[in-house]
Design a protein around this motif. Structure first.
Motif, mmCIF file in Angstrom:
data_model
loop_
_atom_site.group_PDB
_atom_site.id
_atom_site.type_symbol
_atom_site.label_atom_id
_atom_site.label_comp_id
_atom_site.label_asym_id
_atom_site.label_seq_id
_atom_site.Cartn_x
_atom_site.Cartn_y
_atom_site.Cartn_z
ATOM 1 N N MET A 1 62.032 130.239 76.079
ATOM 2 C CA MET A 1 62.596 131.227 77.001
ATOM 3 C C MET A 1 62.065 131.059 78.419
ATOM 4 S SD MET A 1 62.514 134.709 74.675
ATOM 5 C CE MET A 1 63.117 135.681 76.069
ATOM 6 N N PHE A 2 60.958 130.349 78.575
ATOM 7 C CA PHE A 2 60.337 130.222 79.890
ATOM 8 C C PHE A 2 60.389 128.777 80.370
ATOM 9 C CE2 PHE A 2 58.549 133.926 77.911
ATOM 10 C CZ PHE A 2 58.519 134.854 78.939
ATOM 11 N N PRO A 3 60.889 128.544 81.542
ATOM 12 C CA PRO A 3 60.875 127.177 82.088
ATOM 13 C C PRO A 3 59.446 126.726 82.351
ATOM 14 C CG PRO A 3 61.642 128.756 83.726
ATOM 15 C CD PRO A 3 61.546 129.504 82.437
ATOM 16 N N SER A 4 59.244 125.421 82.419
ATOM 17 C CA SER A 4 57.895 124.861 82.496
ATOM 18 C C SER A 4 57.152 125.253 83.770
ATOM 19 C CB SER A 4 57.966 123.334 82.391
ATOM 20 O OG SER A 4 58.802 122.822 83.434
ATOM 21 N N TYR A 5 57.888 125.454 84.873
ATOM 22 C CA TYR A 5 57.184 125.732 86.130
ATOM 23 C C TYR A 5 56.546 127.128 86.121
ATOM 24 C CZ TYR A 5 61.369 128.423 87.457
ATOM 25 O OH TYR A 5 62.396 129.321 87.494
ATOM 26 N N THR A 6 57.013 128.065 85.256
ATOM 27 C CA THR A 6 56.404 129.404 85.218
ATOM 28 C C THR A 6 55.020 129.384 84.590
ATOM 29 O OG1 THR A 6 57.439 129.873 83.084
ATOM 30 C CG2 THR A 6 58.664 130.497 85.056
ATOM 31 N N TYR A 7 54.698 128.298 83.888
ATOM 32 C CA TYR A 7 53.412 128.221 83.208
ATOM 33 C C TYR A 7 52.257 128.267 84.208
ATOM 34 C CZ TYR A 7 49.896 126.666 79.872
ATOM 35 O OH TYR A 7 48.792 126.586 79.070
ATOM 36 N N LYS A 8 52.463 127.690 85.387
ATOM 37 C CA LYS A 8 51.414 127.676 86.408
ATOM 38 C C LYS A 8 51.121 129.080 86.926
ATOM 39 C CE LYS A 8 52.427 122.961 87.992
ATOM 40 N NZ LYS A 8 52.814 122.117 89.143
ATOM 41 N N VAL A 9 52.112 129.955 86.834
ATOM 42 C CA VAL A 9 51.902 131.341 87.265
ATOM 43 C C VAL A 9 51.304 132.175 86.137
ATOM 44 C CG1 VAL A 9 53.035 133.415 88.148
ATOM 45 C CG2 VAL A 9 53.837 131.146 88.866
ATOM 46 N N PHE A 228 48.925 137.008 78.136
ATOM 47 C CA PHE A 228 48.016 136.093 77.454
ATOM 48 C C PHE A 228 48.617 135.610 76.130
ATOM 49 C CE2 PHE A 228 44.787 135.828 74.073
ATOM 50 C CZ PHE A 228 44.170 134.655 74.468
ATOM 51 N N PHE A 229 49.164 136.526 75.342
ATOM 52 C CA PHE A 229 49.765 136.130 74.063
ATOM 53 C C PHE A 229 50.990 135.245 74.281
ATOM 54 C CE2 PHE A 229 47.645 140.141 72.576
ATOM 55 C CZ PHE A 229 46.742 139.513 71.744
ATOM 56 N N MET A 230 51.681 135.481 75.379
ATOM 57 C CA MET A 230 52.825 134.635 75.716
ATOM 58 C C MET A 230 52.354 133.195 75.987
ATOM 59 S SD MET A 230 55.496 135.282 78.809
ATOM 60 C CE MET A 230 55.372 137.041 78.535
ATOM 61 N N VAL A 231 51.244 133.075 76.707
ATOM 62 C CA VAL A 231 50.697 131.750 76.982
ATOM 63 C C VAL A 231 50.247 131.082 75.681
ATOM 64 C CG1 VAL A 231 48.784 130.530 78.104
ATOM 65 C CG2 VAL A 231 50.056 132.285 79.354
ATOM 66 N N CYS A 232 49.647 131.873 74.769
ATOM 67 C CA CYS A 232 49.247 131.321 73.460
ATOM 68 C C CYS A 232 50.472 130.794 72.713
ATOM 69 C CB CYS A 232 48.548 132.389 72.626
ATOM 70 S SG CYS A 232 46.927 132.875 73.254
ATOM 71 N N GLY A 233 51.593 131.533 72.785
ATOM 72 C CA GLY A 233 52.821 131.078 72.149
ATOM 73 C C GLY A 233 53.372 129.816 72.781
ATOM 74 N N LEU A 234 53.254 129.717 74.109
ATOM 75 C CA LEU A 234 53.725 128.512 74.795
ATOM 76 C C LEU A 234 52.894 127.282 74.419
ATOM 77 C CD1 LEU A 234 54.377 129.978 78.359
ATOM 78 C CD2 LEU A 234 56.097 129.105 76.782
ATOM 79 N N ARG A 235 51.616 127.497 74.132
ATOM 80 C CA ARG A 235 50.750 126.377 73.757
ATOM 81 C C ARG A 235 50.997 125.914 72.313
ATOM 82 N NH1 ARG A 235 46.352 125.387 77.022
ATOM 83 N NH2 ARG A 235 45.864 126.928 78.632
ATOM 84 N N THR A 236 51.591 126.786 71.489
ATOM 85 C CA THR A 236 51.776 126.477 70.061
ATOM 86 C C THR A 236 53.018 125.614 69.854
ATOM 87 O OG1 THR A 236 50.783 128.618 69.509
ATOM 88 C CG2 THR A 236 51.986 127.489 67.765
#
Length: 737
Positions: A1-9, A228-236
């Motif tokens: 659901m999140f494009p890669s560039y949002t990860y930096k934010v 934070f949990f969203m970032v954990c999901g993106l890393r999985t």
């Protein structure tokens, strides 16, 4: 659901969330509770740390990853989500069971150990060449926080005027200190959240803790932590779980990881007296994982100690472990106490059996009046009393809901907190009462809970201890000018909840200056209007009168033939009754009980029985006020729930405190010259659950043969106490003063 560039934010925001979440965890954590951990919970906690960490470290090397990653795998299996577990246990109403207490105590120790493992792992992976300097600098920061920052904060708090609260500048200064502590530990080579966690631990004031949690919790838990949990999901990445490894091996690793806590609990049961069923239940409960487990894994991947495969696999294991806990608690129900709970009233108690009393204490001011009442209760070796002194403490700050059973004559800590100092005072007072009395056994307990659930906790303790009588202090106290003022409005709600849900009889104790005499009541008056509450009150007064140093006056108030008859329907509507009272049956029970009382005490000179025939509530008020001239130390009255009488109906309409009943309210709110105490008694009536929430007095069997209490001495007659029409006990003919 999140494009890669949002990860930096999202990632910096997630790391900031970790800092303030760690601060809140430290703020809530009560390190002192570890010292109160029992041997059973301590054994399970130690095994739950060593075995899962060893198992996790071993399983990690099945996969090809960084050599330092085993620390994060082992720590993730070791930790138990303390706050998540507390919420689950409270929701399933098993937090006060033996298994619930054991699981909570071991979870706290596991969480503290997990923070230590996390700090060690971050130091090793963050500065592998300078690990000794990293650990040394972090330890120095912890010592500085404990011995310098905490005293400084204490000094600032003492300078703040009491009751003024904390300004926005004050709160912002503390939050700045959180960020600054994070910067220091980051420079030390560990992680900013370690500094924030330590800073939260050293905050000294419970009031400040409550203010900070109120300001921060919704923002951190509602906005920051989801990121934070969203970032954990993106890393999985689930697709990488079986890379270079078969699914059979993956399944085997998942099963072992999910059963690590259960296996260690079973291992402890082999070397102790813990039943296997209880060990499995504790193991399943301590398998609960919270945000801390995800924090450990996320830190491991951020430090490049965990690759995507090992990170994703452990995330799946943590989700599975936590998902199993709730269904397991639904299927599990603690075994009920096999000892029957029969004696729930004083009236039905036998004279030669133990009377169990639960004495509730909101603050130490209540201790003298309660002990004076218990001293007057005539404890003997033949008719002993067992007292459970329950200290009730409002749940604020970092403390968690708990029930602590104190060891008598135990030396307290050198620098006790306010609650511990009050507990020491209560233990000492009840120990002295036990030592100076025959037939008395005492036990002190402390319950930390919110006011909203305090009545439930009191009732649960009463059930657990099989109490026959609960003593609760009134929510008002007498001032120097004789007026009654509120101590805490929340106490009134607690008392009302206890009266409504109590598993036994209840007495509300009101002190009107008698505690200053530092002696128990010797001249007691019991006002009898009729009904189950008055019979219970008379039973307690009768027990007291068996003491040769106590005189008892029983005044029965009966309406004369000229008294106005009441409409039952209208009376029920006025008094908002929830009790269904059979008036004819109650009158028969009253006559039967009073006849037995008069026969048993006919030759007792210390007991006076009179009947007052009155016309209305005005004469009732005058009669009661005229008794003040006799300087009674203690008035015992029934609450009078459901009783319709022309002598009290008008009083019920003007009650300031309906929980006391009309007569109890009159004794508390009216002006009297003498100092005395008032005990308002409500008898336990078994609820008829099938008929709804209303309790029916008709369902109680009062027809059992009652054992007569022996007389103490002889008597020639009784004297009237007012100018109203009375009847003598023996000839029952009208007398005039």
């Amino acid at each position: 659901m999140f494009p890669s560039y949002t990860y930096k934010v999202l990632e910096p925001m997630a790391h900031l969330a970790l800092v303030y979440h760690a601060f809140l965890v430290g703020l809530r954590m009560d390190i002192k509770a570890i010292r109160r951990t029992g041997s059973k919970a301590l054994n399970i906690a130690v095994a739950g740390t060593i075995i899962p960490f060893s198992l996790g470290s071993t399983l990690y090397f099945v996969f090809r990853g960084n050599k330092t990653g085993f620390i994060f795998w082992g720590a993730a299996l070791t930790v138990t989500g303390f706050s998540v577990l507390a919420e689950i246990l409270e929701k399933q109403e098993i937090i006060n069971t033996e298994i619930g207490k054991t699981a909570m105590a071991s979870a706290l120790i596991n969480e503290v150990c997990a923070w230590c493992f996390l700090a060690l792992g971050l130091a090793i992976t963050g500065a592998p060449r300078n690990i000794h300097w990293s650990l040394l600098c972090t330890i120095v920061f912890v010592l500085l926080s404990v011995y310098y920052i905490r005293p400084f904060l204490n000094w600032v708090i003492r300078k703040t005027p009491e009751g003024q609260g904390y300004s926005e500048f004050y709160i912002c200064s503390v939050l700045t200190g959180v960020a600054f502590s994070g910067v220091i530990t980051d420079a030390c080579g560990t992680h900013p959240m370690i500094g924030a966690f330590v800073f939260g631990l050293v905050i000294p004031s419970e009031v400040l803790e409550a203010a900070l949690i109120e300001r921060l919790e919704d923002f951190v838990a509602g906005i920051f932590m989801p990121v934070f949990f969203m970032v954990c999901g993106l890393r999985t990445n689930v697709d990488t779980v079986s890379d270079q490894t078969s699914w059979i091996v993956v399944a085997f690793v998942l099963i072992l990881a999910c059963t690590a806590k259960i296996l260690c609990a079973l291992a402890v049961s082999l070397f102790s007296n813990i039943p296997a069923k209880e060990a499995v239940a504790v193991g399943v409960l301590t398998n609960t994982k919270g945000a801390m487990a995800m924090i450990i894994l996320e830190a491991g991947q951020t430090q490049l100690a965990l690759n995507t495969q090992t990170y994703s696999l452990m995330v799946i294991a943590i989700l599975l472990m936590t998902m199993v806990v709730m269904p397991a608690t639904i299927t599990y129900r603690p075994s009920k106490n096999l000892v029957p709970y029969k004696r729930r009233t004083i009236e039905k108690a036998k004279s030669d059996e133990e009377l169990r009393v639960l004495a509730c204490i909101y603050n130490t001011r209540h201790v003298p009046s309660i002990i004076n009442l218990l001293r007057a209760s005539n404890a003997t070796n033949r008719s002993p009393i067992r007292v459970f002194a329950l200290q009730l403490v409002e749940l604020i700050g970092r403390a968690t809901a708990s029930l602590v059973v104190h060891s008598n004559r135990k030396v307290g800590p050198r620098n006790p907190s306010d609650v511990e100092a009050q507990a020491d005072h209560i233990i000492s007072a009840f120990d002295n009462y036990e030592l100076r009395s025959d037939g008395v056994t005492t036990q002190a307990l402390t319950a930390r809970c919110a006011y909203s659930t305090m009545d439930e906790d009191i009732c649960n303790v009463a059930k657990d201890k099989r109490s026959a009588f609960i003593i609760i202090p009134f929510h008002k106290q007498q001032t120097l000018d004789g007026e009654m003022e509120d101590i805490n409005p929340a106490i009134r709600s607690v008392n009302e909840g206890v009266l409504e849900n109590a598993p036994c009889s209840v007495g509300i104790l009101i002190d009107r200056g008698l505690q200053e005499s530092n002696d128990h009541a010797r001249n007691i008056a019991m006002l009898y209007f009729g009904g189950p509450d008055d019979r219970e009150a008379l039973s307690y007064a009768w027990r007291m009168a068996e003491n040769s140093n106590i005189t008892l006056t029983v005044a029965r108030f009966t309406p004369s033939s000229d008294a106005e008859e009441l409409d039952p329907v209208e009376s029920v509507a006025k008094t908002h009754m929830t009790l269904q009272i059979d008036s004819e049956r109650e009158n028969l029970l009253d006559e039967d009980y009073l006849n037995k009382f008069k026969i048993a005490t006919a030759n007792d000179k210390s007991i006076t029985y009179v009947e007052l025939m009155l016309n209305d509530e005005e004469e009732t008020v005058n009669a009661i006020k005229s008794m003040d001239k006799r300087h009674h130390d203690l008035y015992i009255v029934g609450k009078g729930a459901g009783i319709m009488s022309p002598l009290t109906t008008g009083l019920a309409d003007w009650c300031d405190c309906p929980e006391l009943g009309p007569i109890g309210d009159l004794l508390v709110t009216s002006e009297f010259e003498s100092a005395f105490s008032v005990l308002v008694v409500q008898q336990y009536i078994r609820s008829n659950k099938r008929d709804g929430s209303e309790r029916s007095a008709s369902s109680v069997d009062y027809g059992q043969e009652m054992e007569l209490r022996p007389s103490v001495s002889g008597s020639d007659g009784f004297e009237s106490i007012t100018s109203f029409t009375t009847r003598d006990q023996n000839n029952r003919m009208p007398l005039h003063d």
